[in-house]
Design a protein around this motif. Sequence first.
Motif, short mmCIF file in Angstrom:
data_model
loop_
_atom_site.label_atom_id
_atom_site.label_comp_id
_atom_site.label_asym_id
_atom_site.label_seq_id
_atom_site.Cartn_x
_atom_site.Cartn_y
_atom_site.Cartn_z
N LEU A 162 0.84 -1.19 0.00
CA LEU A 162 0.00 0.00 0.00
C LEU A 162 0.88 1.25 0.00
N ARG A 163 0.66 2.13 -0.97
CA ARG A 163 1.45 3.35 -1.10
C ARG A 163 0.51 4.54 -1.35
N THR A 164 0.93 5.70 -0.91
CA THR A 164 0.19 6.93 -1.17
C THR A 164 1.10 7.91 -1.90
N ASP A 165 0.50 8.84 -2.61
CA ASP A 165 1.24 9.85 -3.35
C ASP A 165 0.71 11.23 -2.97
N PRO A 166 1.48 12.03 -2.26
CA PRO A 166 2.85 11.81 -1.77
C PRO A 166 2.89 10.81 -0.62
N PRO A 167 4.08 10.24 -0.34
CA PRO A 167 4.18 9.21 0.69
C PRO A 167 3.78 9.73 2.07
N ILE A 168 3.06 8.90 2.81
CA ILE A 168 2.62 9.21 4.17
C ILE A 168 3.11 8.10 5.09
N PRO A 169 3.70 8.40 6.24
CA PRO A 169 4.12 7.34 7.17
C PRO A 169 2.93 6.49 7.60
N MET A 170 3.16 5.17 7.73
CA MET A 170 2.10 4.24 8.09
C MET A 170 2.55 3.32 9.21
N VAL A 171 1.57 2.77 9.92
CA VAL A 171 1.81 1.82 10.99
C VAL A 171 0.90 0.62 10.77
N ALA A 172 1.45 -0.58 10.77
CA ALA A 172 0.66 -1.80 10.61
C ALA A 172 0.06 -2.20 11.94
N ALA A 173 -1.17 -2.72 11.88
CA ALA A 173 -1.88 -3.13 13.09
C ALA A 173 -2.82 -4.28 12.76
N ARG A 174 -3.28 -4.95 13.81
CA ARG A 174 -4.22 -6.06 13.66
C ARG A 174 -5.47 -5.75 14.48
#
Length: 351
Positions: free
Chosen positions: A122-134
């Motif tokens: 999964l990518r965004t334009d412009p890049p945004i920091p992400m955190v994986a979770a369950r």
Amino acid sequence: MSLRDNPLGELKVPLTWTAGIVFLVVLIASGAILLSDRRESFETDAYGRTRTMSDKALEPVGNVLSTPGRWTGAGVEAVRGYFFAVSENRRLKAELKEMRQWRDVAIALRDNNERYRALLGLRTDPPIPMVAARIVTDSRGPFANSRLANAGREKGVKPGNPVMSENGLVGRVIGVTDGVSRVLLLTDVASRTPVLIDRTNARAILTGDGGPNPRLEYLRGQDPVRNGDRVLTSGDGGVFPRGLPVGVVVKGLDGRWRVALAADKAPVDYVRILLFEDFTQLANHAELDRMSVPPPTPGASTLPPPEPVAPAASATAGQAAPAQAPAPRTVTPAAPAPKAAAAPPTAGTRP
């Protein structure tokens, strides 16, 4: 004709000739075996020709002699398979049952791996920091739809952060603590999401009502939406970044335009939380600081500065000065002065 009347019945083979022929065949076979088993003088021509001839003679004899053995072994295997078919069938059934369990495990692992790949890609334009979770808990009710994710304040999650699955937008974070964050789904009655129609760029508000398909409200324009149009986040208000996939437009049973959410294509078990606060974090501040304002172009026309207005200043000064009684003056005749030498009136004097 009986066997006794057979003309060949009186034919008798001499025993001496029979024994001699058998002895000769055995002698030839023994010599061929001895010659083929020698280990010295492999390179001599005489031995090479002798061994070649013996191999040609022994090949059909060995084939004929080994045929009964092969037939006997095949027959024994057939009889054994027939008598042991029941036990073999039971063993195969138990093995098939075990393999089916492993097949189910392999299919589940394959699906999880595919979802992991899609989520990590999964990518965004412009890049945004992400955190994986369950997702650890599902809280549902007639009006409330929220879930708990096992990522909280220690990973930088803040209220308002968008939450996405591998298929599309799920909702936004409304509460954060250590190790846990609460996600408000798009279907909740308190959810309001600014969206746009990809085909017409028309704006709308995605409103949850507790059902599986939230409503599109406040649509503007002539024929702004059709069945099957893609719906994306508009970024209005700075709550969500622009362009996140939401779903497709469908016609509800009540005649209203609704959205079939893209996140409903698969169970929402694993999500990524976008650490998005506002649009200022998407700008490259270092690059903006390095940019310099270009100097003005030579010969460009500039407006002259405005000239001061003397009467207005005099009037203003006259109003600011306190009113005083005029002093008595003596008028004496004098020669008229030229206009060029006349001094301009000053503030506080009257002509």
